[in-house]
Design a protein around this motif. Structure first.
Motif, PDB file in Angstrom:
ATOM      1  N   LYS A   5       0.840  -1.192   0.000  1.00  0.00           N
ATOM      2  CA  LYS A   5       0.000   0.000   0.000  1.00  0.00           C
ATOM      3  C   LYS A   5       0.875   1.242   0.000  1.00  0.00           C
ATOM      4  O   LYS A   5       1.918   1.283   0.654  1.00  0.00           O
ATOM      5  CB  LYS A   5      -0.920   0.011   1.226  1.00  0.00           C
ATOM      6  CG  LYS A   5      -2.070  -0.986   1.147  1.00  0.00           C
ATOM      7  CD  LYS A   5      -3.012  -0.808   2.321  1.00  0.00           C
ATOM      8  CE  LYS A   5      -4.228  -1.720   2.204  1.00  0.00           C
ATOM      9  NZ  LYS A   5      -5.176  -1.518   3.315  1.00  0.00           N
ATOM     10  N   TYR A   7       0.581   5.479   0.506  1.00  0.00           N
ATOM     11  CA  TYR A   7      -0.280   6.599   0.903  1.00  0.00           C
ATOM     12  C   TYR A   7      -0.061   7.746  -0.079  1.00  0.00           C
ATOM     13  O   TYR A   7       0.959   8.426  -0.036  1.00  0.00           O
ATOM     14  CB  TYR A   7       0.040   7.041   2.332  1.00  0.00           C
ATOM     15  CG  TYR A   7      -0.946   8.052   2.890  1.00  0.00           C
ATOM     16  CD1 TYR A   7      -2.249   7.678   3.195  1.00  0.00           C
ATOM     17  CD2 TYR A   7      -0.572   9.376   3.104  1.00  0.00           C
ATOM     18  CE1 TYR A   7      -3.157   8.593   3.712  1.00  0.00           C
ATOM     19  CE2 TYR A   7      -1.464  10.299   3.618  1.00  0.00           C
ATOM     20  CZ  TYR A   7      -2.763   9.894   3.916  1.00  0.00           C
ATOM     21  OH  TYR A   7      -3.654  10.811   4.425  1.00  0.00           O
ATOM     22  N   ARG A  14      -8.066  14.876  -0.759  1.00  0.00           N
ATOM     23  CA  ARG A  14      -9.317  14.115  -0.871  1.00  0.00           C
ATOM     24  C   ARG A  14     -10.536  15.020  -0.699  1.00  0.00           C
ATOM     25  O   ARG A  14     -11.504  14.916  -1.451  1.00  0.00           O
ATOM     26  CB  ARG A  14      -9.331  12.983   0.166  1.00  0.00           C
ATOM     27  CG  ARG A  14      -8.452  11.798  -0.227  1.00  0.00           C
ATOM     28  CD  ARG A  14      -8.437  10.742   0.859  1.00  0.00           C
ATOM     29  NE  ARG A  14      -7.446  11.066   1.878  1.00  0.00           N
ATOM     30  CZ  ARG A  14      -7.535  10.698   3.150  1.00  0.00           C
ATOM     31  NH1 ARG A  14      -8.598  10.048   3.582  1.00  0.00           N
ATOM     32  NH2 ARG A  14      -6.581  10.985   4.000  1.00  0.00           N
ATOM     33  N   LYS A 197     -11.860   3.929  -4.007  1.00  0.00           N
ATOM     34  CA  LYS A 197     -11.601   3.727  -2.579  1.00  0.00           C
ATOM     35  C   LYS A 197     -10.343   4.476  -2.151  1.00  0.00           C
ATOM     36  O   LYS A 197     -10.267   4.992  -1.031  1.00  0.00           O
ATOM     37  CB  LYS A 197     -11.454   2.237  -2.277  1.00  0.00           C
ATOM     38  CG  LYS A 197     -12.753   1.449  -2.405  1.00  0.00           C
ATOM     39  CD  LYS A 197     -12.535  -0.039  -2.155  1.00  0.00           C
ATOM     40  CE  LYS A 197     -13.824  -0.817  -2.297  1.00  0.00           C
ATOM     41  NZ  LYS A 197     -13.624  -2.289  -2.129  1.00  0.00           N
ATOM     42  N   SER A 198      -9.357   4.542  -3.062  1.00  0.00           N
ATOM     43  CA  SER A 198      -8.116   5.256  -2.730  1.00  0.00           C
ATOM     44  C   SER A 198      -8.386   6.722  -2.434  1.00  0.00           C
ATOM     45  O   SER A 198      -7.743   7.319  -1.563  1.00  0.00           O
ATOM     46  CB  SER A 198      -7.132   5.142  -3.906  1.00  0.00           C
ATOM     47  OG  SER A 198      -6.714   3.815  -4.087  1.00  0.00           O
ATOM     48  N   ILE A 200     -10.932   7.851  -1.085  1.00  0.00           N
ATOM     49  CA  ILE A 200     -11.651   7.930   0.188  1.00  0.00           C
ATOM     50  C   ILE A 200     -10.698   7.699   1.350  1.00  0.00           C
ATOM     51  O   ILE A 200     -10.698   8.433   2.344  1.00  0.00           O
ATOM     52  CB  ILE A 200     -12.803   6.899   0.233  1.00  0.00           C
ATOM     53  CG1 ILE A 200     -13.857   7.231  -0.829  1.00  0.00           C
ATOM     54  CG2 ILE A 200     -13.447   6.868   1.633  1.00  0.00           C
ATOM     55  CD1 ILE A 200     -14.945   6.190  -0.955  1.00  0.00           C
ATOM     56  N   THR A 201      -9.838   6.675   1.237  1.00  0.00           N
ATOM     57  CA  THR A 201      -8.938   6.309   2.317  1.00  0.00           C
ATOM     58  C   THR A 201      -7.571   6.994   2.230  1.00  0.00           C
ATOM     59  O   THR A 201      -6.882   7.145   3.229  1.00  0.00           O
ATOM     60  CB  THR A 201      -8.710   4.787   2.333  1.00  0.00           C
ATOM     61  OG1 THR A 201      -8.015   4.404   1.133  1.00  0.00           O
ATOM     62  CG2 THR A 201     -10.036   4.058   2.411  1.00  0.00           C
ATOM     63  N   TRP A 203      -5.144   5.627   0.548  1.00  0.00           N
ATOM     64  CA  TRP A 203      -4.177   4.549   0.268  1.00  0.00           C
ATOM     65  C   TRP A 203      -4.418   3.934  -1.109  1.00  0.00           C
ATOM     66  O   TRP A 203      -5.522   3.574  -1.452  1.00  0.00           O
ATOM     67  CB  TRP A 203      -4.276   3.466   1.328  1.00  0.00           C
ATOM     68  CG  TRP A 203      -3.784   3.904   2.678  1.00  0.00           C
ATOM     69  CD1 TRP A 203      -4.531   4.460   3.683  1.00  0.00           C
ATOM     70  CD2 TRP A 203      -2.446   3.854   3.166  1.00  0.00           C
ATOM     71  NE1 TRP A 203      -3.752   4.764   4.765  1.00  0.00           N
ATOM     72  CE2 TRP A 203      -2.453   4.392   4.476  1.00  0.00           C
ATOM     73  CE3 TRP A 203      -1.235   3.409   2.620  1.00  0.00           C
ATOM     74  CZ2 TRP A 203      -1.288   4.495   5.238  1.00  0.00           C
ATOM     75  CZ3 TRP A 203      -0.084   3.503   3.391  1.00  0.00           C
ATOM     76  CH2 TRP A 203      -0.123   4.031   4.692  1.00  0.00           C
TER      77      TRP A 203
END
Length: 204
Positions: A5, A7, A14, A197-198, A200-201, A203
Motif C-alpha cells: 500500500k 499513501y 481528498r 476507494k483510494s 476515500i482512504t 491509500w
C-alpha cells in the motif's frame, strides 16, 4: 509488490477532490439546463434555479481552485503536475499504447505508480492541462459573464459577451469530456472500485 500500500492522497487533496467533483457536476447539469431549456420547458433543472445554482457553484469552485493552487505551491503535491519536456512524446506514446493494447494483454504498466509519481505521463499531461489551462480559462470567463460590464464590447468585430460565452461553453464541454475520461480511467485498477476507494482512504 501488488499487495503493498502507498499513501498517495492526503486529507486535503481528498476533500478538495470530492468537493470539486460535486461542484463541477452541478455546474455541468445546470449549464446544460440553461443552454438547452427555456423557462416554460425546463430540461433537467428549472431555468431560474439553474442560474442561481450555477452562479453559486461557480463562485465556490473558484475558491476551491484557489485553495488547490495554493496547496500545490506549498506542498509536494505541486511537483506531480510538473512535466519534463525531454522525451515527453515518447512517454506519452508508450502510455497510450499501454492503454490501447497493453492492459488488455495483462502487460505491466510502463510507468507504475509510486509516491514520487502518482500520475503516469499521459495522466500528468492531461491533468496539468486541465488544471492549469482549462480551469483558469473557465473561471475567468465565468467571472466575466458574472460581471459583463468588464468584458470588452467588441472582439474582432464580434460581441465580446458572445465570444466570452462561447469560450466558456467550449471549455466547459472539454472539461466535461475530461470528467468522463477521468471516471473511466479510474476504473482501471486492481478492481473497478479500487481507485475510488483510494480517494476515500488515501491509500493506493
Amino acid at each position: 509488490m501488488a499487495n503493498d500500500k502507498i499513501y498517495l492522497y492526503p486529507i486535503w487533496i481528498r476533500i478538495w477532490h470530492w468537493l470539486n467533483a460535486v461542484l463541477f457536476i452541478t455546474l455541468m447539469i445546470t449549464g446544460i439546463s440553461m443552454q438547452y431549456s427555456n423557462p416554460e420547458n425546463p430540461l433537467l433543472v428549472s431555468f431560474e434555479l439553474s442560474v442561481q445554482l450555477h452562479n453559486l457553484c461557480g463562485i465556490l469552485i473558484s475558491i476551491n481552485y484557489l485553495l488547490f493552487f495554493i496547496g500545490n505551491l506549498f506542498t509536494s503535491n505541486g511537483k506531480q503536475y510538473k512535466m519534463k519536456t525531454k522525451g515527453l512524446f515518447t512517454r506519452l506514446y508508450e502510455q497510450s499504447i499501454f492503454y490501447l493494447f497493453g492492459m488488455f494483454k495483462k502487460q505491466d504498466a510502463p510507468y507504475p505508480i509510486s509516491v514520487e509519481n502518482k500520475f503516469n505521463p499521459l495522466q500528468r499531461f492531461i491533468y496539468a492541462t486541465a488544471m492549469y489551462v482549462g480551469f483558469p480559462i473557465i473561471i475567468v470567463s465565468g467571472l466575466a459573464l458574472f460581471f459583463p460590464e468588464i468584458i470588452i464590447p467588441q472582439i474582432f468585430g464580434i460581441s465580446g459577451i458572445l465570444v466570452t460565452a462561447l469560450l466558456h461553453s467550449v471549455i466547459g464541454f472539454i472539461l466535461s469530456l475530461f470528467l468522463f475520461i477521468h471516471l473511466y480511467v479510474c476504473t482501471i485498477g486492481s478492481s473497478i472500485s479500487s481507485n475510488f476507494k483510494s480517494m476515500i482512504t488515501g491509500w493506493h
